[in-house]
Scaffold this active site. Sequence first.
Site, PDB file in Angstrom:
ATOM      1  N   GLY A 279       0.872  -1.206   0.107  1.00 48.63           N
ATOM      2  CA  GLY A 279       0.255  -0.447   0.049  1.00 48.63           C
ATOM      3  C   GLY A 279       1.312   1.219  -0.184  1.00 48.63           C
ATOM      4  N   CYS A 280       0.349   2.236   0.760  1.00 44.05           N
ATOM      5  CA  CYS A 280       1.459   3.440   0.939  1.00 44.05           C
ATOM      6  C   CYS A 280       2.246   3.169   1.288  1.00 44.05           C
ATOM      7  CB  CYS A 280       0.478   4.521   1.176  1.00 44.05           C
ATOM      8  SG  CYS A 280       1.152   5.487   1.522  1.00 44.05           S
ATOM      9  N   PHE A 281       2.858   3.418   0.713  1.00 41.52           N
ATOM     10  CA  PHE A 281       4.942   3.517   1.676  1.00 41.52           C
ATOM     11  C   PHE A 281       4.957   3.814   2.964  1.00 41.52           C
ATOM     12  CE2 PHE A 281       6.642   6.589  -2.518  1.00 41.52           C
ATOM     13  CZ  PHE A 281       6.194   7.282  -2.309  1.00 41.52           C
TER      14      PHE A 281
END
Length: 180
Positions: free
Chosen positions: A14-16
Amino acid sequence: MTSKKIEQLTVGCGCFWCIETIYNEIKGVEKVVSGYSGGTVPGKPTYREICSGLTGHAEVVQVTYDANIISFEDLLVIFMTSHDPTTLNRQGADIGTQYRSVIFYHNDAQKNIAEAVVKKVSPYFENPIVTEISKLGEFFEAEAEHQDFYNSNQRQDYCTIVIDPKLAKLRAMHADKLKN
């Protein structure tokens, strides 16, 4: 004094910003860099290009750690318990191949450990794990505003709504692995 045994791990879930924040809390982690990997287009991609979903890259972090303090296996268990590895190309509201669950291995030993960890944790999930395990190609460092995002933006809604609960879960499940 024991010398350091520096190794790297590259994962996406997902979002880093979320996984970067989590790994920054772990004993033995020297550095966490947000970036992109796994794409098919030439050249260094930008965040905007990644968000289009057309480059094939995933948002990832590259973790530099001391293997004398924390093992690759332990880092992967933390990874697998810090996101939902059963949703294909999605984490919460983040949808697209750039948000896929992926382990990019650096060598055959990492590949074997990754496969073993996925097998080991799969009984704990209701649905099948869809985490991709692929050989690391090129890693591209993300733009400066994506590095150490949580520490620079803790009051933003994304941080309080999405990242803070993940940190609470990390602290409850892996307290013995946290930096003091």
